[in-house]
Design an enzyme around this catalytic site. Structure first.
Site, mmCIF file in Angstrom:
data_model
loop_
_atom_site.group_PDB
_atom_site.id
_atom_site.type_symbol
_atom_site.label_atom_id
_atom_site.label_comp_id
_atom_site.label_asym_id
_atom_site.label_seq_id
_atom_site.Cartn_x
_atom_site.Cartn_y
_atom_site.Cartn_z
ATOM 1 N N GLY A 356 -24.651 13.208 52.207
ATOM 2 C CA GLY A 356 -25.683 14.206 52.502
ATOM 3 C C GLY A 356 -25.357 15.137 53.644
ATOM 4 O O GLY A 356 -26.263 15.745 54.212
ATOM 5 N N LYS A 357 -24.078 15.291 54.002
ATOM 6 C CA LYS A 357 -23.729 16.157 55.140
ATOM 7 C C LYS A 357 -24.079 17.615 54.840
ATOM 8 O O LYS A 357 -24.700 18.295 55.668
ATOM 9 C CB LYS A 357 -22.229 16.008 55.443
ATOM 10 N N SER A 674 -7.156 -2.872 62.731
ATOM 11 C CA SER A 674 -8.275 -3.810 62.694
ATOM 12 C C SER A 674 -7.959 -5.104 61.951
ATOM 13 O O SER A 674 -8.749 -6.042 61.990
ATOM 14 C CB SER A 674 -9.499 -3.147 62.061
ATOM 15 N N LYS A 717 -18.107 -2.493 57.417
ATOM 16 C CA LYS A 717 -17.420 -3.767 57.194
ATOM 17 C C LYS A 717 -18.408 -4.918 57.023
ATOM 18 O O LYS A 717 -18.248 -5.777 56.147
ATOM 19 C CB LYS A 717 -16.476 -4.051 58.365
#
Length: 792
Positions: A356-357, A674, A717
């Site tokens: 929705g940007k 990560s 995540k």
């Protein structure tokens, strides 16, 4: 006489007029007054009090307090019915009265009254002098009015002060309060002086109006003369097969209100155009340039007040979820509301596709009541796309920024610069360098477009840039923007968006309504889980549209009963087999297999890291299309395991064995720090023979000294881990504040274990503990057969 015994007469309300005694006129009344008058035996003999309305009550109705206390007694000589059910009354005003009591009976206002007598403080000689002066003023005023002789002649023959006031006052343009004050005045001298003041004011007003009208007429005549000359010139040029170029652009240049530099350039180009033949190759170039100059918005728009309540309501209605994003936008608009001297601003919305940007930018434009323009910059490689081409080039055009300004038609539009992270450089220049000037508040008030050649002020433009990632955007450009992270939606949020927005929108696009096609809640949830894999809702909307197309064919062919319901049971027939297989936690796993967490542009995911060993010479093999950062994390992990555990492991020889680490989905590139603690745990599990709980997942970066560093994408995540059945997550201690972004229902279902060092990871994942009394880092590591002896 006792007040209660006084006769109460009917009140005739007057709106926007004051009735003086001594005149005959006509007044139209409605059904209610007609009914009251017709109830009298003979309405022509009944006196009626005409009172001017001062104000209405809070509900806009008349009350007993709505009238002025002084009015006029009138007699009705004749009453004619009107088309709307009322009456046209022919009346004669007779005397001024003081009203004492007003009551409301049967929807009619009645009042008691006494006659009001004037003070005789003016001699006959004095009244004659005043009348002479009034006649003189009326005569002078009449000079300004054509056709006023028939009205003025009878006035000049009057010799009664009250009579002439009653005749002239309705035509004097003063407010009702002043006219009413004149009526209430008991002193004949004071009334005469006040009337003369009003008459002089009206005379001066007429004089000014006539002077303005005369000047306007002179200007109009001059303009008419010029237009006639232009028409003659045009006819001559048409005879010579020429066009009147100056006539086309002169007025446009004036109306454009350009700054001096731009106006000078426009007039210079117009002068050249007048000397060119239409067949000249430069002729069209000059016309196109002039057309651009006169059509661009140059005048700065008035600063509009920003309605934060309206903006918040729009954002809530059009965007479900994204609470922190909407709050950041409201805060940004609040700052704009305070700094009224500058209207422009720059936001950078960063997040996965379909979140929705772009539509957020459209909502901001609607909230600010400004024009909305969208520029897709994906794939732009040439600086000229933004800055334009030199006019000396064949086929030169202005840049996309200037073209968008021309289309917007205002200097303060909302520009959405889509996909700025997809811009790339080439031999045509670096578009990012052009964006630095466009988005820099210190420079964009003199933006230079190569085609325009004169500075253009972009400081009032509200720029909203969008990107999926910040990795490819240069640091200097990021410094010029306010970065707002737009995270992906959770499955419950997607369900609400689909149910409340996407289904309705899709039905409208396909010419359907809820009486023809419906979606059950279970079907929408199944589409989210099994037919889409994304952080946004774009794929979700496509699947809803696919179901709508399927239903449309069935409805048009009349082969189904209405409404056609899309539910879980028939979803496979409508959309085909399930498209997405979500990884889930294994029921059991051998040593060397660990579940990690990963962030992708379409949301979070779980990541299985597998390890095995074989006879060799101490090598490390990495597969699964890993990036350089991930390969480095694997080497660091091996070094950490050997430095912490090598002396305590008797059943595993690092020198005589090779270790192989594989990350499944080998066709997908993977990189990032990560997975550090996941790789470390996989190697530690492999060499100690201890398996890791399959319901445990982890994420975090490691260093060679054993520290666990924070990573990004925690929300995505954790959501992915919860979706896959993970019950326990190891994450860096510094990432604990990021859990505030995770929905509360997910936080309640998952246990979060903060870790600071690899020793914490060993303890929580493999139950390997430090031996009491030994130095930090000295571990008891038994063989797999002796695991039961490890109790502290």
């Amino acid at each position: 006489m006792d007040m209660d015994k006084k006769i109460k007469n009917l009140i005739l309300p007057l709106f926007d007029t004051v009735l003086f005694p001594g005149i005959k006129t006509k007044i139209t009344v409605g059904r209610t007054v007609r009914k009251a008058l017709e109830s009298k035996a003979d309405m022509t003999t009944v006196p009626v009090i005409a009172l001017t309305v001062k104000e209405k009550d809070d509900q806009g109705r008349l009350s007993t307090h709505s009238f002025y206390p002084v009015g006029t007694i009138i007699r009705i000589s004749r009453a004619d019915p009107t088309d709307k059910g009322g009456l046209l009354l022919h009346i004669e005003s007779q005397a001024i009265v003081d009203v004492h009591e007003i009551v409301l009976e049967e929807k009619q206002f009645l009042a008691t009254h006494d006659l009001r007598l004037d003070e005789t403080d003016l001699s006959r000689e004095g009244e004659d002098e005043i009348m002479k002066y009034i006649h003189q003023v009326i005569k002078e005023t009449g000079k300004h009015l054509s056709g006023a002789d028939d009205f003025i002649r009878p006035l000049l023959q009057m010799d009664n002060l009250n009579g002439i006031i009653a005749s002239v006052l309705p035509y004097i343009q003063v407010d009702i309060a002043r006219k009413q004050a004149l009526l209430e005045e008991t002193s004949l001298r004071s009334r005469a002086m006040s009337f003369i003041d009003m008459l002089l004011l009206q005379k001066e007003t007429f004089s000014i109006q006539m002077e303005i009208a005369q000047k306007f007429q002179e200007k109009t005549n001059s303009q008419y003369r010029k237009n006639m000359l232009r028409e003659q010139m045009k006819a001559i040029r048409e005879e010579l097969n020429e066009e009147d170029k100056e006539e086309q652009y002169e007025d446009k240049i004036l109306r454009a209100e350009m700054p001096p530099e731009a106006e000078k350039a426009a007039r210079s180009e117009l002068a050249k155009l007048d000397t060119m033949e239409t067949s000249s190759p430069e002729y069209n170039k000059a016309r196109n340039y002039l057309d651009l100059l006169v059509s661009l918005p140059w005048k700065r728009e008035e600063v509009k007040d920003i309605d934060l309540k309206k903006a918040r309501t729009l954002l809530e209605e059009e965007h479900y979820g994204l609470e922190k994003v909407k709050e950041r936008i409201i805060q940004h608009l609040a700052v704009m509301k305070l700094k009224k001297e500058k209207q422009g601003s720059i936001l950078l919305l960063v997040g996965p596709p379909g979140t929705g940007k772009t539509s957020l930018g459209k909502s901001i434009a609607k909230a600010l009541d400004r024009p909305y323009e969208r520029l897709s910059l994906g794939g732009v490689r040439d600086e000229a796309e933004l800055r334009g081409h030199r006019r000396t080039y064949v086929g030169a055009l202005p840049g996309r920024i200037i073209q968008a300004m021309k289309k917007a038609g205002q200097k303060n539009p909302v520009f959405v610069l889509d996909e700025v992270d997809k811009i790339s450089s080439s031999q045509g220049g670096d578009p990012f360098s052009a964006l630095l000037e466009i988005l820099d508040p210190e420079q964009n008030n003199t933006f230079s477009d190569h085609y325009l050649e004169v500075p253009y002020d972009l400081s009032d433009v509200f720029f909203i840039a969008t990107a999926n990632s910040l990795n490819s955007i240069p640091g200097p450009l990021l410094d010029r923007t306010e970065i707002i992270q737009v995270h992906g939606y959770t499955n419950p949020e997607k369900f609400r968006i689909g149910k409340n927005h996407l289904v309705k929108k899709t039905l409208e696009e396909h010419g359907l309504d809820s009486s023809q096609l419906r979606f059950t809640d279970g079907a929408l949830k199944l589409i989210i889980d099994k037919y889409t894999r994304e952080a946004g809702v774009r794929g979700f909307q496509k699947q809803i549209a696919a179901a709508a197309r399927y239903a449309s064919e069935k409805i048009v062919s009349e082969s189904v009963e209405l409404p056609f319901v899309v539910k879980q049971q028939n979803l496979n027939d409508i959309l085909g087999r399930e498209l997405v297989r979500q990884d889930s936690a294994n029921k059991s796993a051998p040593s060397g297999v660990v579940t990690g967490l990963a962030w992708t542009p379409v949301g979070g995911d779980i990541l299985f890291i597998e390890g095995t060993f074989m006879p060799g010479n101490g090598g490390l093999t990495l597969t699964g299309q890993l990036g350089d950062v991930m390969k480095e994390s694997a080497r660091i992990s091996l070094s950490l395991v050997r430095s912490r555990l090598a002396e305590k492991i008797t059943h595993f020889d690092f020198i005589a064995n090779d270790i192989h680490i594989h990350v499944p989905a080998g066709s997908t590139p993977k990189d990032g720090p990560s997975a550090g603690i996941t790789l470390f745990t996989a190697i530690a599990s492999l060499v100690t023979g201890r398996p890791v709980d399959t319901k445990t997942a982890m994420t975090g970066e490691i260093t060679l000294r054993g520290s666990v560093l924070p990573v990004g994408g925690i929300k995505e995540k954790v959501i992915a881990a919860h979706r896959s059945g993970i019950e326990r997550i190891l994450l860096p201690k510094d990432n604990l504040p990021d859990l505030e972004d995770v929905p509360e229902e997910i936080r309640n279902d998952v246990e979060f274990v903060p870790v600071e060092r690899v020793e914490d990871v060993l303890r929580e994942a493999l139950d390997i503990k430090l031996k009491k009394g030994l130095m930090t880092g000295s571990l008891i590591i038994p063989t797999p057969e002796a695991n039961s002896a490890l109790d502290g």
